[in-house]
Design a protein around this motif. Structure first.
Motif: not given
Length: 193
Positions: A30, A33-34, A37, A120, A123, A159, A162, A166
């Protein structure tokens, strides 16, 4: 020359904030991938200082290009990420030009929200070619890391959540930092007059 070094130093500090968060991604998928954030908060101060001290065209693109170079250096870059760096870098420069001709508070706030979305594009390869990225993760992180992938982590509602989170964090952080917005009147990067 000293001012040019300070300018590059602030831009590199911005890049290091993103790279630091990405390295924390080794703990859990997590976070990797994110990573946008937490990076939206961590990288806010260097970007704010860079735009305030040097209200010049190209500051957002400088950060985007250095971020791209750092990711290729660490083996994390790819074509889609390069496209994202240039796309969001140009959008950020456009915001800075439209709202305040590189000196405006609103332009800086909106440009940072655009810059915060760059990770983003890195990912999104998960959604484009999941098998390739999964093979890389198995090779780099081994099966324990891979076992936590899939399912909820790659769902579109997560997604979208997130991305919204962000943007909100980036806008909030920059609103707080720019309360006393006072960009320099004159800037001579290389040559003192």
């Amino acid at each position: 020359m000293q001012r040019a070094i300070k300018l590059i130093g602030l831009a590199l500090l911005y890049v290091l904030a993103f790279v630091f968060v990405e390295f924390l991604g080794a703990m859990h998928p997590y976070v990797w991938t994110y990573s946008a954030v937490p990076a939206a908060l961590v990288a806010a101060w260097p970007y704010y200082k860079l735009c305030e001290r040097y209200p010049l065209p190209g500051m957002a693109m400088l950060c985007a290009i250095l971020l791209l170079m750092a990711n290729f250096l660490f083996g994390q870059g790819h074509e889609i990420f390069a496209l994202g760096c240039f796309l969001f870098g140009f959008i950020a420069e456009g915001f800075r030009k439209l709202w305040g001709n590189y000196r405006g508070r609103k332009g800086t706030i909106l440009s940072y929200a655009a810059m915060a979305l760059i990770p983003f594009t890195k990912t999104c390869v998960w959604w484009i070619n999941f098998d390739l990225v999964s093979d890389m993760v198995i090779y780099n992180k081994r099966d324990i890391y891979y076992a936590t992938l899939g399912g909820k982590i790659l769902s579109y509602p997560v997604l979208i959540t997130m991305i919204i989170l962000t943007i909100v964090l980036a806008l909030g952080a920059m609103l707080l930092l720019t309360r006393d917005w006072n960009p320099r009147e004159k800037y001579h990067i290389i040559i003192e007059k």
